[in-house]
Design an enzyme around this catalytic site. Structure first.
Site, mmCIF file in Angstrom:
data_model
loop_
_atom_site.group_PDB
_atom_site.id
_atom_site.type_symbol
_atom_site.label_atom_id
_atom_site.label_comp_id
_atom_site.label_asym_id
_atom_site.label_seq_id
_atom_site.Cartn_x
_atom_site.Cartn_y
_atom_site.Cartn_z
ATOM 1 N N SER A 253 44.361 42.856 33.222
ATOM 2 C CA SER A 253 44.464 42.512 34.638
ATOM 3 C C SER A 253 44.173 43.752 35.470
ATOM 4 O O SER A 253 43.980 44.843 34.939
ATOM 5 C CB SER A 253 45.867 41.986 34.956
ATOM 6 O OG SER A 253 46.783 43.062 34.896
ATOM 7 N N LYS A 254 44.150 43.537 36.776
ATOM 8 C CA LYS A 254 43.809 44.605 37.720
ATOM 9 C C LYS A 254 44.583 45.900 37.504
ATOM 10 O O LYS A 254 44.058 46.977 37.723
ATOM 11 C CB LYS A 254 44.094 44.121 39.146
ATOM 12 C CG LYS A 254 42.942 43.378 39.759
ATOM 13 C CD LYS A 254 42.746 43.824 41.222
ATOM 14 C CE LYS A 254 41.542 43.138 41.816
ATOM 15 N NZ LYS A 254 41.866 41.764 42.254
ATOM 16 N N ARG A 255 45.840 45.766 37.100
ATOM 17 C CA ARG A 255 46.617 47.008 36.997
ATOM 18 C C ARG A 255 46.118 47.914 35.872
ATOM 19 O O ARG A 255 46.476 49.079 35.799
ATOM 20 C CB ARG A 255 48.106 46.712 36.853
ATOM 21 C CG ARG A 255 48.480 46.108 35.529
ATOM 22 C CD ARG A 255 49.884 45.530 35.611
ATOM 23 N NE ARG A 255 50.114 44.682 34.476
ATOM 24 C CZ ARG A 255 50.853 45.013 33.446
ATOM 25 N NH1 ARG A 255 51.445 46.183 33.405
ATOM 26 N NH2 ARG A 255 51.023 44.174 32.441
ATOM 27 N N HIS A 256 45.283 47.367 34.993
ATOM 28 C CA HIS A 256 44.713 48.206 33.946
ATOM 29 C C HIS A 256 43.490 48.977 34.427
ATOM 30 O O HIS A 256 43.071 49.944 33.810
ATOM 31 C CB HIS A 256 44.315 47.350 32.734
ATOM 32 C CG HIS A 256 45.480 46.695 32.066
ATOM 33 N ND1 HIS A 256 45.680 45.332 32.072
ATOM 34 C CD2 HIS A 256 46.520 47.232 31.394
ATOM 35 C CE1 HIS A 256 46.788 45.058 31.410
ATOM 36 N NE2 HIS A 256 47.331 46.184 30.998
ATOM 37 N N GLY A 257 42.912 48.544 35.536
ATOM 38 C CA GLY A 257 41.693 49.175 36.058
ATOM 39 C C GLY A 257 40.755 48.102 36.562
ATOM 40 O O GLY A 257 41.151 46.949 36.702
#
Ligand code: GLU
Length: 481
Positions: A253-257
């Site tokens: 998800s977005k929090r990974h990049g």
């Protein structure tokens, strides 16, 4: 064996995420590795979920990675149109056919009634209220113009088993499957219904998609069975996970990049790198080779080597891939791609681009690292005299100024400021002074760059600085003593 036909069937609801792109790529590769046909079909019957511009993103991405479809929008083949909204009148007769055959039924339940079902505890879907309405009642309601949907009569007993090429045999009890809506009150098909009808009409042989569709596959199969149609080969792909800070993994998800193709491009990853890396998220060749062009993937890919264990999207690994691609570039291509970043450092000036390419190529994993690496060319950093001391090069505060003034004297007399001339004169000088090359070159590099770690050695840096600036910096270095 029938000719392999696959389709990428995106719903245009936003960006092209890593998962979507992988589905597209695997659909493409399953077809191309077997000499088959790759179809693009836009699934836009759910008008509420559509996002402006999302369809364009799909075309642009496929083009950017060189995944050309054989049939699809703008490339009408035998089975077009390939945009579902342009086919929308074609689905209803199939639903009515199933009603006639007793495999589907009209459902007149109101929205309010359906919503009230959701409140009851243990609700497992539609309660099949209209499934056995007497025919007279159905006729009466139809005549009265009551709005209806058409639902499939899913068998109440037994189980549905299907085979997936990756996940093996999967069985689901029929009683757990809802009487799904096929045709909506507005006469348009549901997404699941249109998907099956089109896969059949377009002669799709292999359905490739994310494993989040595994549990709905029995529903699709019950439809194929109701029509008496041949079920395609299923190829469900493993989950894509992202690495968390604590070392664990969770769904990407977005929090990974960045997780969209556009985002990754913006981050500085090259399109062929993204494709290459994504190809390995769930597939790996026998010999564990990693670098592949799309053309090479077409030759090497095989469904048998798709794994069902979750794949991990690793940004460090992606950086490594990007660096490898950059290293393998020709100097011309490297320079062209680096130019916008060079301009940030050098303005409009001409520089020895090839020398720059030679010192940077093996050093960067993204082009956007260039300005920071080269900033010392624009402005000499304020550095301490201790930088001249280096054990390995055997330089001290005593011999460094001697080296600098000897280098200055030699370099001042150079007729040309070409790299070979600079190189030969300094190597000759070290020999004459009977010191190792490093003893001469360390102080020269420090004075030229004013920083300990530099891309390239003393000679390349002198060459790029140009005669005037190079000599000025060496003098400035000498003045520090
Ligand atoms: N339209 C579906 C999606 O965007 C396709 C599912 C399938 O491949 O069957 O995910």
């Amino acid at each position: 064996m029938a000719m392999v036909r696959t389709r990428y069937a995106p719903s245009p609801t936003g960006f092209m995420h890593v998962g979507n792109l992988r589905t597209a790529l695997y659909e493409y590769l399953v077809a191309k590795s077997q000499g088959g046909t790759f179809v693009l079909r836009i699934e836009d019957t759910d008008q509420e979920r559509l996002v402006e511009g999302a369809e364009d993103v799909i075309y642009k991405t496929l083009e950017a990675v060189g995944m050309e479809y054989d049939e699809g929008p703008g490339k009408e083949g035998e089975y077009g149109p390939y945009i579902q909204s342009q086919r929308r009148d074609l689905y209803a007769p199939y639903a009515h056919q199933l009603v006639k055959e007793g495999k589907a039924y009209y459902c007149f339940c109101t929205k309010e009634r359906l919503e009230s079902l959701h409140n009851e505890e243990g609700f497992g879907g539609y309660d099949r209220h209209c499934r056995d309405l007497p025919q007279e009642e159905v006729d009466r309601l139809l005549k009265a113009g009551m709005p209806y949907v058409i639902r499939q009569k899913v068998p109440l007993t037994g189980a549905t088993t299907f085979h997936d090429s990756v996940f093996g045999d999967i069985t689901i009890e029929n009683k757990e499957i809802e009487d799904q809506v096929l045709l909506k009150a507005d006469g348009y098909p549901t997404y699941n219904f249109a998907n099956v009808i089109d896969d059949h009409l377009m002669h799709i042989t292999h359905v490739v998609r994310g494993c989040e569709y595994l549990t709905s596959t029995p529903k699709y199969n019950l439809l194929y069975e109701a029509f008496g149609w041949e079920i395609p080969t299923y190829v469900h792909l493993p989950l894509i996970m992202g690495k968390n800070e604590d070392g664990s993994v969770s769904k990407l998800s977005k929090r990974h990049g960045s997780t969209s193709f556009e985002g990754l491009l913006e981050e500085g990853y090259l399109a062929p790198v993204i494709t290459n890396y994504i190809a390995l998220l769930g597939w790996c060749p026998k010999d564990n080779r990693e670098i592949f062009t799309l053309e090479e993937l077409r030759k090497s890919f095989s469904v048998e080597r798709i794994s069902k264990s979750p794949a991990v999207f690793d940004y460090d690994k992606l950086n490594w891939f990007n660096g490898e691609y950059i290293k393998a570039m020709s100097d011309e291509e490297f320079t062209a791609r680096a130019m916008p970043y060079y301009r940030e450092v050098f303005g409009e000036e001409e520089e020895p681009w090839q020398v720059l390419a030679s010192i940077l190529k093996a050093r960067i994993s993204k082009f956007k690292e260039i300005p920071a690496l080269l900033s010392f060319f624009r402005e000499l950093p304020d550095y301490p005299v201790e930088y001249f001391v280096n054990k390995k090069s055997k330089t001290t505060l005593e011999n460094s100024p001697q080296m600098l003034s000897a280098a200055l004297e030699t370099l001042r007399q150079l007729p040309s400021w070409e790299l070979t001339a600079i190189h030969d004169s300094l190597i000759g000088l070290a020999e004459k002074l009977e010191v190792k090359n490093g003893t001469l070159l360390w102080p020269v590099r420090i004075a030229a760059a004013g920083t300990l770690v530099t891309p390239g050695g003393a000679m390349e840096i002198l060459r790029i600085l140009g005669r005037e600036e190079a000599l000025r910096r060496l003098e400035e270095g000498l003045a520090k003593f």
